[in-house]
Write a protein that holds these residues in place. Structure first.
Motif, mmCIF file in Angstrom:
data_model
loop_
_atom_site.group_PDB
_atom_site.id
_atom_site.type_symbol
_atom_site.label_atom_id
_atom_site.label_comp_id
_atom_site.label_asym_id
_atom_site.label_seq_id
_atom_site.Cartn_x
_atom_site.Cartn_y
_atom_site.Cartn_z
ATOM 1 N N UNK B 23 6.907 -1.151 -3.817
ATOM 2 C CA UNK B 23 7.572 -1.930 -2.776
ATOM 3 C C UNK B 23 6.575 -2.578 -1.807
ATOM 4 N N UNK B 24 5.303 -2.440 -2.105
ATOM 5 C CA UNK B 24 4.250 -3.068 -1.297
ATOM 6 C C UNK B 24 4.206 -2.569 0.137
ATOM 7 N N UNK B 25 4.553 -1.304 0.330
ATOM 8 C CA UNK B 25 4.437 -0.710 1.657
ATOM 9 C C UNK B 25 3.120 0.026 1.793
ATOM 10 N N UNK B 26 2.534 0.368 0.665
ATOM 11 C CA UNK B 26 1.214 0.992 0.645
ATOM 12 C C UNK B 26 0.281 0.080 -0.129
ATOM 13 N N UNK B 27 -0.963 -0.107 0.368
ATOM 14 C CA UNK B 27 -1.920 -0.928 -0.386
ATOM 15 C C UNK B 27 -2.201 -0.318 -1.758
ATOM 16 N N UNK B 44 -3.490 7.670 3.814
ATOM 17 C CA UNK B 44 -2.820 8.809 4.444
ATOM 18 C C UNK B 44 -2.181 8.353 5.746
ATOM 19 N N UNK B 45 -2.974 7.633 6.532
ATOM 20 C CA UNK B 45 -2.496 7.144 7.815
ATOM 21 C C UNK B 45 -1.261 6.259 7.652
ATOM 22 N N UNK B 46 -1.354 5.321 6.727
ATOM 23 C CA UNK B 46 -0.246 4.387 6.562
ATOM 24 C C UNK B 46 1.010 5.089 6.028
ATOM 25 N N UNK B 47 0.825 6.035 5.133
ATOM 26 C CA UNK B 47 1.970 6.779 4.599
ATOM 27 C C UNK B 47 2.640 7.578 5.716
ATOM 28 N N UNK B 48 1.835 8.210 6.563
ATOM 29 C CA UNK B 48 2.404 8.960 7.701
ATOM 30 C C UNK B 48 3.169 8.014 8.617
ATOM 31 N N UNK B 64 8.267 -2.570 6.948
ATOM 32 C CA UNK B 64 7.429 -3.663 6.455
ATOM 33 C C UNK B 64 7.084 -4.624 7.598
ATOM 34 N N UNK B 65 8.075 -4.926 8.413
ATOM 35 C CA UNK B 65 7.836 -5.820 9.556
ATOM 36 C C UNK B 65 6.815 -5.208 10.513
ATOM 37 N N UNK B 66 6.990 -3.938 10.837
ATOM 38 C CA UNK B 66 6.064 -3.271 11.759
ATOM 39 C C UNK B 66 4.645 -3.261 11.212
ATOM 40 N N UNK B 67 4.513 -3.005 9.921
ATOM 41 C CA UNK B 67 3.182 -3.013 9.310
ATOM 42 C C UNK B 67 2.572 -4.405 9.435
ATOM 43 N N UNK B 68 3.401 -5.403 9.219
ATOM 44 C CA UNK B 68 2.926 -6.779 9.388
ATOM 45 C C UNK B 68 2.452 -7.040 10.807
ATOM 46 N N UNK B 69 3.200 -6.554 11.781
ATOM 47 C CA UNK B 69 2.830 -6.734 13.183
ATOM 48 C C UNK B 69 1.490 -6.044 13.476
#
Ligand SMILES: [Zn+2]
Ligand SMILES: [Zn+2]
Ligand SMILES: [Zn+2]
Ligand SMILES: [Zn+2]
Lengths: 138, 138
Positions: B23-27, B44-48, B64-69
């Motif tokens: 789903x492209x939420x993790x690199x 690890x950080x991004x998954x948490x 996904x939006x927050x990660x983009x921000x």
DNA sequence: TGAAAAGCCTGAAGTGGCTTCAGGGTCAAG
DNA sequence: CTTGACCCTGAAGCCACTTCAGGCTTTTCA
């Protein structure tokens, strides 16, 4: 009564009615010569029953159970009581979760009163910080 | 760090981690010669972060939006504020619904103190009666 | 009479957020 | 050299619907 009228008189979408039939929650209706479904007042009643149970957050499986219980009027209603007790416990638990969530969300929201740059935003800093030390799993 | 260790150290199931990648939420992680995924502390950080947002009832689309921000640190944080405000309103509304539901369920449950035959059960009689006059749709 | 519009039909696929399954390949220990 | 732990992929399943594609039936009205 055709499916469109049933849909209008109960506020349930046509597709949902057909879905309930496939799922055996509604008895198979008669058909016209042109293969249109024909419903009786009995169907209206049962469809309303299903929707009312759904509005009480019951799953279709639970509704199926209740319909089964109703179909054996001389049986005991212990099943129904157990089902309701379980449902009440579930809802109570969910309300407690959501109360905690409300607190967390409001606190988080309070961290950014004057919108600024992303890199200094209190909300995003806190999201990252909390994630690092988060122990709660869903 | 292989996927198993990442799963253990975050409490997220292996399948869920692979799902987030799809789903492209993790690199996309590196791979070993044997085609095993290799994760860095960044993962690890991004998954948490994802799981913490999910515990705040955010959808994957919102995450996904927050990660983009987060990836554009010089932008404004207005999006984040709006997202949180909306989320708070949603949760408040849901809590109100559930409070009403609690009342209804408890009242219904009170209609059968001594379990008896289905055909005289206060709960089932009330379910049928309410369905008949119900106006609320889900 | 004939054509458009409204209503109905079926089966399949899509939604979200995963989980489970079938059928494999890789790697370290005994 | 085999056992077992670990990993891989793609597809399907879960719930409660909704949407879509493609076609049939009935009503309306010019
Ligand atoms: Zn409350
Ligand atoms: Zn901010
Ligand atoms: Zn109340
Ligand atoms: Zn009873």
């Amino acid at each position: 009564m055709q499916i469109g009228e049933l849909a209008r008189s109960t506020g349930v979408k046509i597709e949902t009615i057909r879905y309930y039939e496939r799922e055996q929650l509604l008895p198979v209706p008669q058909r016209t010569d042109g293969n249109y479904r024909l419903y009786s007042p009995r169907h209206v009643e049962q469809l309303r029953f299903i929707r009312y149970c759904r509005s009480l957050d019951m799953s279709l499986e639970e509704v199926r159970i209740l319909i089964g219980v109703l179909d054996t009027p001389s049986g005991s209603c212990l099943t129904v009581n157990a089902l309701l007790d379980e449902k009440i416990a579930e809802v109570d638990a969910r309300v407690n979760e959501l109360h905690k969530l409300q607190d967390q969300l409001r606190q988080l929201r309070g961290l950014c009163q004057q919108p600024d740059e992303v890199k200094t935003c209190g909300i995003l800093m806190e999201l990252n910080r909390s994630a690092r030390i988060d122990k709660a799993q869903i």
